[in-house]
Scaffold this motif. Structure first.
Motif, PDB file in Angstrom:
ATOM      1  N   GLY A  81      52.537  44.855  56.093  1.00 55.84           N
ATOM      2  CA  GLY A  81      51.595  44.037  56.859  1.00 55.84           C
ATOM      3  C   GLY A  81      51.402  44.529  58.284  1.00 55.84           C
ATOM      4  N   PHE A  82      52.416  45.174  58.831  1.00 54.63           N
ATOM      5  CA  PHE A  82      52.314  45.769  60.168  1.00 54.63           C
ATOM      6  C   PHE A  82      51.805  47.212  60.099  1.00 54.63           C
ATOM      7  CE2 PHE A  82      54.922  42.186  61.359  1.00 54.63           C
ATOM      8  CZ  PHE A  82      54.569  41.945  62.673  1.00 54.63           C
ATOM      9  N   LYS A  83      51.258  47.583  58.940  1.00 52.32           N
ATOM     10  CA  LYS A  83      50.681  48.908  58.713  1.00 52.32           C
ATOM     11  C   LYS A  83      51.681  50.028  58.953  1.00 52.32           C
ATOM     12  CE  LYS A  83      45.947  47.433  59.681  1.00 52.32           C
ATOM     13  NZ  LYS A  83      46.105  46.248  58.982  1.00 52.32           N
ATOM     14  N   TRP A  84      52.930  49.780  58.572  1.00 57.35           N
ATOM     15  CA  TRP A  84      54.020  50.764  58.641  1.00 57.35           C
ATOM     16  C   TRP A  84      54.259  51.274  60.051  1.00 57.35           C
ATOM     17  CZ3 TRP A  84      56.708  50.568  54.298  1.00 57.35           C
ATOM     18  CH2 TRP A  84      56.048  50.163  53.143  1.00 57.35           C
ATOM     19  N   GLN A  85      53.915  50.462  61.052  1.00 53.01           N
ATOM     20  CA  GLN A  85      54.133  50.812  62.452  1.00 53.01           C
ATOM     21  C   GLN A  85      55.237  49.925  63.029  1.00 53.01           C
ATOM     22  OE1 GLN A  85      52.403  53.310  64.100  1.00 53.01           O
ATOM     23  NE2 GLN A  85      51.565  53.728  62.071  1.00 53.01           N
ATOM     24  N   LEU A  86      56.168  50.547  63.715  1.00 55.36           N
ATOM     25  CA  LEU A  86      57.228  49.778  64.351  1.00 55.36           C
ATOM     26  C   LEU A  86      56.701  49.102  65.612  1.00 55.36           C
ATOM     27  CD1 LEU A  86      60.167  52.327  64.087  1.00 55.36           C
ATOM     28  CD2 LEU A  86      59.673  50.395  62.602  1.00 55.36           C
ATOM     29  N   SER A  87      57.119  47.879  65.839  1.00 49.29           N
ATOM     30  CA  SER A  87      56.724  47.145  67.036  1.00 49.29           C
ATOM     31  C   SER A  87      57.825  46.143  67.369  1.00 49.29           C
ATOM     32  CB  SER A  87      55.397  46.411  66.795  1.00 49.29           C
ATOM     33  OG  SER A  87      55.564  45.388  65.845  1.00 49.29           O
ATOM     34  N   LYS A  88      57.716  45.558  68.560  1.00 49.49           N
ATOM     35  CA  LYS A  88      58.694  44.543  68.947  1.00 49.49           C
ATOM     36  C   LYS A  88      58.626  43.343  68.017  1.00 49.49           C
ATOM     37  CE  LYS A  88      59.337  45.364  73.862  1.00 49.49           C
ATOM     38  NZ  LYS A  88      59.217  44.792  75.193  1.00 49.49           N
ATOM     39  N   THR A  89      57.425  42.964  67.637  1.00 44.99           N
ATOM     40  CA  THR A  89      57.267  41.815  66.752  1.00 44.99           C
ATOM     41  C   THR A  89      57.944  42.067  65.417  1.00 44.99           C
ATOM     42  OG1 THR A  89      55.136  41.368  67.803  1.00 44.99           O
ATOM     43  CG2 THR A  89      55.587  40.239  65.734  1.00 44.99           C
ATOM     44  N   LEU A  90      57.748  43.257  64.863  1.00 45.67           N
ATOM     45  CA  LEU A  90      58.396  43.593  63.606  1.00 45.67           C
ATOM     46  C   LEU A  90      59.919  43.621  63.778  1.00 45.67           C
ATOM     47  CD1 LEU A  90      58.180  44.376  60.644  1.00 45.67           C
ATOM     48  CD2 LEU A  90      57.946  46.760  61.368  1.00 45.67           C
ATOM     49  N   GLY A  91      60.381  44.098  64.910  1.00 42.19           N
ATOM     50  CA  GLY A  91      61.808  44.084  65.193  1.00 42.19           C
ATOM     51  C   GLY A  91      62.366  42.671  65.208  1.00 42.19           C
ATOM     52  N   PHE A  92      61.649  41.745  65.834  1.00 42.12           N
ATOM     53  CA  PHE A  92      62.097  40.350  65.839  1.00 42.12           C
ATOM     54  C   PHE A  92      62.093  39.769  64.427  1.00 42.12           C
ATOM     55  CE2 PHE A  92      60.742  40.339  70.425  1.00 42.12           C
ATOM     56  CZ  PHE A  92      62.022  40.171  70.919  1.00 42.12           C
ATOM     57  N   VAL A  93      61.086  40.122  63.634  1.00 37.75           N
ATOM     58  CA  VAL A  93      61.030  39.644  62.246  1.00 37.75           C
ATOM     59  C   VAL A  93      62.237  40.151  61.471  1.00 37.75           C
ATOM     60  CG1 VAL A  93      59.750  39.857  60.073  1.00 37.75           C
ATOM     61  CG2 VAL A  93      58.528  39.353  62.182  1.00 37.75           C
ATOM     62  N   MET A  94      62.578  41.430  61.652  1.00 37.74           N
ATOM     63  CA  MET A  94      63.724  42.001  60.940  1.00 37.74           C
ATOM     64  C   MET A  94      65.039  41.356  61.393  1.00 37.74           C
ATOM     65  SD  MET A  94      62.740  43.938  58.683  1.00 37.74           S
ATOM     66  CE  MET A  94      61.192  44.590  58.189  1.00 37.74           C
ATOM     67  N   PHE A  95      65.191  41.094  62.703  1.00 39.36           N
ATOM     68  CA  PHE A  95      66.377  40.384  63.179  1.00 39.36           C
ATOM     69  C   PHE A  95      66.439  38.985  62.589  1.00 39.36           C
ATOM     70  CE2 PHE A  95      67.032  43.345  66.821  1.00 39.36           C
ATOM     71  CZ  PHE A  95      68.380  43.580  66.585  1.00 39.36           C
ATOM     72  N   PHE A  96      65.294  38.320  62.512  1.00 36.53           N
ATOM     73  CA  PHE A  96      65.238  36.986  61.918  1.00 36.53           C
ATOM     74  C   PHE A  96      65.692  37.035  60.461  1.00 36.53           C
ATOM     75  CE2 PHE A  96      62.856  33.882  59.400  1.00 36.53           C
ATOM     76  CZ  PHE A  96      63.372  32.713  59.931  1.00 36.53           C
ATOM     77  N   PHE A  97      65.188  38.023  59.699  1.00 31.49           N
ATOM     78  CA  PHE A  97      65.595  38.159  58.305  1.00 31.49           C
ATOM     79  C   PHE A  97      67.098  38.406  58.192  1.00 31.49           C
ATOM     80  CE2 PHE A  97      61.167  39.547  56.890  1.00 31.49           C
ATOM     81  CZ  PHE A  97      60.867  38.272  56.477  1.00 31.49           C
ATOM     82  N   TYR A  98      67.629  39.274  59.023  1.00 35.20           N
ATOM     83  CA  TYR A  98      69.051  39.583  58.961  1.00 35.20           C
ATOM     84  C   TYR A  98      69.902  38.355  59.249  1.00 35.20           C
ATOM     85  CZ  TYR A  98      73.654  41.332  60.043  1.00 35.20           C
ATOM     86  OH  TYR A  98      75.004  41.502  60.072  1.00 35.20           O
ATOM     87  N   PHE A  99      69.599  37.667  60.339  1.00 39.00           N
ATOM     88  CA  PHE A  99      70.397  36.499  60.701  1.00 39.00           C
ATOM     89  C   PHE A  99      70.188  35.349  59.720  1.00 39.00           C
ATOM     90  CE2 PHE A  99      70.492  38.655  64.881  1.00 39.00           C
ATOM     91  CZ  PHE A  99      71.867  38.809  64.940  1.00 39.00           C
ATOM     92  N   SER A 100      68.990  35.235  59.161  1.00 40.50           N
ATOM     93  CA  SER A 100      68.764  34.213  58.128  1.00 40.50           C
ATOM     94  C   SER A 100      69.620  34.491  56.911  1.00 40.50           C
ATOM     95  CB  SER A 100      67.293  34.187  57.717  1.00 40.50           C
ATOM     96  OG  SER A 100      66.481  33.834  58.792  1.00 40.50           O
ATOM     97  N   PHE A 101      69.635  35.754  56.465  1.00 40.97           N
ATOM     98  CA  PHE A 101      70.466  36.103  55.322  1.00 40.97           C
ATOM     99  C   PHE A 101      71.936  35.865  55.625  1.00 40.97           C
ATOM    100  CE2 PHE A 101      73.171  39.143  53.117  1.00 40.97           C
ATOM    101  CZ  PHE A 101      72.939  38.762  51.813  1.00 40.97           C
ATOM    102  N   LEU A 102      72.352  36.253  56.808  1.00 42.58           N
ATOM    103  CA  LEU A 102      73.757  36.090  57.184  1.00 42.58           C
ATOM    104  C   LEU A 102      74.162  34.622  57.177  1.00 42.58           C
ATOM    105  CD1 LEU A 102      76.216  37.739  58.074  1.00 42.58           C
ATOM    106  CD2 LEU A 102      75.475  37.399  60.425  1.00 42.58           C
ATOM    107  N   ILE A 103      73.335  33.758  57.736  1.00 45.84           N
ATOM    108  CA  ILE A 103      73.635  32.325  57.774  1.00 45.84           C
ATOM    109  C   ILE A 103      73.651  31.740  56.365  1.00 45.84           C
ATOM    110  CG2 ILE A 103      72.716  30.075  58.474  1.00 45.84           C
ATOM    111  CD1 ILE A 103      71.805  31.506  61.092  1.00 45.84           C
ATOM    112  N   ILE A 104      72.638  32.088  55.570  1.00 49.75           N
ATOM    113  CA  ILE A 104      72.593  31.572  54.189  1.00 49.75           C
ATOM    114  C   ILE A 104      73.804  32.052  53.403  1.00 49.75           C
ATOM    115  CG2 ILE A 104      71.331  31.707  52.008  1.00 49.75           C
ATOM    116  CD1 ILE A 104      68.751  31.757  53.699  1.00 49.75           C
TER     117      ILE A 104
END
Length: 116
Positions: free
Chosen positions: A85-108
């Motif tokens: 969805g981010f057209k395979w480009q790294l960005s700060k927003t994508l970085g925050f999304v990935m951190f969110f996914f990681y911490f969500s998985f960790l908490i769950i």
């Protein structure tokens, strides 16, 4: 176990940072996602196959382990969708999304581990 997984992932982190600093974000992203698929496939699949071939019983598997692996595969699939969805480009927003996914998985995962 989470600390051990973090320690094993440090070489991947260093390689990802090095490649990203060289301006090859797409290589870093594909290496990062590819290593997760490899870990999921061979890190769990191969020992289960060997164990099942010689012993024939999977009595060590419990609901918590199966559910956490399904969650991990689901988070990986959703990560691919977001990266595309981010057209395979790294960005700060994508970085925050990935951190969110990681911490969500960790908490769950921690909630499942201590309640099941």
């Amino acid at each position: 176990m989470t600390l051990l997984a973090g320690g094993v992932s440090i070489p991947d982190l260093i390689n990802t940072l090095r490649v990203t600093m060289d301006g090859h974000g797409d290589m870093a992203l594909s290496g990062n996602l590819g290593s997760n698929i490899l870990n999921l496939s061979f890190g769990l699949g191969l020992p289960w196959l060997i164990h099942g071939s010689f012993i024939g019983s999977f009595s060590e598997l419990n609901f918590s382990l199966i559910l956490s692996e399904i969650l991990l595969a689901g988070f990986l699939a959703v990560s691919y969708i977001f990266v595309a969805g981010f057209k395979w480009q790294l960005s700060k927003t994508l970085g925050f999304v990935m951190f969110f996914f990681y911490f969500s998985f960790l908490i769950i995962f921690l909630v499942l581990e201590f309640t099941l």
